[in-house]
Design an enzyme around this catalytic site. Structure first.
Site, PDB file in Angstrom:
ATOM      1  N   ASP A  10       0.875  -1.164   0.000  1.00 34.36           N
ATOM      2  CA  ASP A  10       0.000   0.000   0.000  1.00 34.36           C
ATOM      3  C   ASP A  10       0.928   1.235   0.000  1.00 34.36           C
ATOM      4  O   ASP A  10       2.135   1.111   0.296  1.00 34.36           O
ATOM      5  CB  ASP A  10      -0.861  -0.033   1.265  1.00 34.36           C
ATOM      6  N   ASP A  12      -0.177   5.127   0.900  1.00 36.22           N
ATOM      7  CA  ASP A  12      -0.414   6.184   1.896  1.00 36.22           C
ATOM      8  C   ASP A  12      -0.496   5.612   3.305  1.00 36.22           C
ATOM      9  O   ASP A  12      -1.306   4.715   3.573  1.00 36.22           O
ATOM     10  CB  ASP A  12      -1.690   6.939   1.532  1.00 36.22           C
TER      11      ASP A  12
HETATM   12  C1  XBP Z   1      -5.143   6.344   0.506  1.00 36.48           C
HETATM   13  C2  XBP Z   1      -6.317   7.073   0.048  1.00 36.48           C
HETATM   14  C3  XBP Z   1      -6.165   8.164  -0.914  1.00 36.48           C
HETATM   15  C4  XBP Z   1      -5.369   9.348  -0.421  1.00 36.48           C
HETATM   16  C5  XBP Z   1      -5.632  10.533  -1.303  1.00 36.48           C
HETATM   17  O1  XBP Z   1      -4.881   5.341  -0.395  1.00 36.48           O
HETATM   18  O2  XBP Z   1      -7.421   6.759   0.432  1.00 36.48           O
HETATM   19  O3  XBP Z   1      -7.450   8.586  -1.259  1.00 36.48           O
HETATM   20  O4  XBP Z   1      -5.783   9.694   0.884  1.00 36.48           O
HETATM   21  O5  XBP Z   1      -5.257  10.276  -2.602  1.00 36.48           O
HETATM   22  P1  XBP Z   1      -3.945   4.042  -0.018  1.00 36.48           P
HETATM   23  P2  XBP Z   1      -6.152  10.709  -3.847  1.00 36.48           P
HETATM   24  O6  XBP Z   1      -3.877   3.887   1.487  1.00 36.48           O
HETATM   25  O7  XBP Z   1      -4.686   2.912  -0.697  1.00 36.48           O
HETATM   26  O8  XBP Z   1      -2.604   4.291  -0.656  1.00 36.48           O
HETATM   27  O9  XBP Z   1      -6.628  12.092  -3.567  1.00 36.48           O
HETATM   28  O10 XBP Z   1      -5.240  10.632  -5.055  1.00 36.48           O
HETATM   29  O11 XBP Z   1      -7.290   9.715  -3.933  1.00 36.48           O
END
Ligand code: XBP
Length: 255
Positions: A10, A12
């Site tokens: 993953d 973020d």
């Molecule tokens: C995390 C998310 C994303 C980010 C924002 O994704 O939910 O929406 O917070 O990015 P993960 P965007 O943990 O799956 O990496 O604004 O590009 O959606």
């Protein structure tokens, strides 16, 4: 054959603490530039993180909080425009070097490369965000180390649906029994488990109180030889940090 064929990361909250100081700030910069009196505090953003995906998060905020809106009939267009601007702001924050990798991430990626363990990404975030983070923290060439970078709207249903992990497995051509997903949040856990994967959770401030039932291992972070991790649940770790051997042991214990 090595039982561990691939690690699927993953982005973020897992590769780096991007949410509070990256995405949240980029959303706020976007709102300010658009003349909108919306500000997402650290606490508000924690609640909004229940909704995966930036566009989906903005839509949820509008529906739930009923903030002042510009005079437009095209709400979807407004959300799309805001999200495009936010992606730009976020990329700039990352490219300025304001976000660093969490402990053990670079070490584990290099160990996997040396051992011939394949690498992939499964993220809800925009593809440009994932590439910017990889290239800024691990070097220009690093996005090519990942055979599949599955991101954003590439699948119709975002986490917690299993779609993004199912997509990665299909593109790697591997069964889930030979792969380990590394996540930070309950939505990611559900998504990866739904695709049949073993899951390691590295908690962070936004997620440490979530329910991680079903995770194979929950740790504070991947750790380094001089920065040991804490095992929060799962088998005791043979090393003070997460290794490929730990991942193999998790696959061996699968029922
Ligand atoms: C995390 C998310 C994303 C980010 C924002 O994704 O939910 O929406 O917070 O990015 P993960 P965007 O943990 O799956 O990496 O604004 O590009 O959606």
């Amino acid at each position: 054959m090595n039982p561990l064929q691939a690690l699927i990361f993953d982005v973020d909250g897992t590769l780096a603490e991007t949410e509070r100081d990256g995405h949240r700030v980029a959303f706020n910069q976007t709102f300010a530039a658009a003349g909108l009196p919306w500000q997402w505090s650290v606490a508000t953003y924690g609640d909004l993180l229940e909704i995966a995906g930036g566009k989906e998060r903005i839509r949820y905020f509008i529906e739930r909080h009923q903030p002042p809106l510009p005079d437009t009939a095209d709400l979807e267009g407004l959300i799309r425009t805001l999200h495009e601007a936010k992606t730009q702001h976020y990329r700039e924050i990352v490219q300025q070097g304001q976000i660093s990798l969490r402990p053990g991430v670079a070490r584990l990626i290099q160990a996997a490369r040396q051992a011939g363990v394949r690498l992939a990404i499964a993220t809800t975030s925009h593809l440009d965000n994932a590439i910017a983070l990889l290239e800024t923290t691990l070097g220009k060439e690093s996005s090519a180390w990942f055979e599949v970078i599955a991101a954003g709207d590439i699948v119709p249903r975002k986490k917690p649906a299993p779609d993004i992990y199912t997509y990665v497995l299909a593109h790697l051509g591997l069964p889930p029994q030979h792969c380990v997903a590394i996540e930070d949040a309950d939505q990611g856990l559900q998504s990866a488990r739904g695709a049949g994967l073993s899951v390691v959770i590295t908690v962070n401030d936004y997620t440490r109180h979530q329910n991680f039932t079903g995770a194979d291992l929950v740790i504070s972070h991947l750790g380094e030889p001089d920065q040991p991790h804490q095992v929060l649940s799962g088998p005791p770790s043979p090393a003070p940090y997460f290794t490929l051997e730990t991942a193999i042991a998790l696959l061996d214990q699968r029922p």
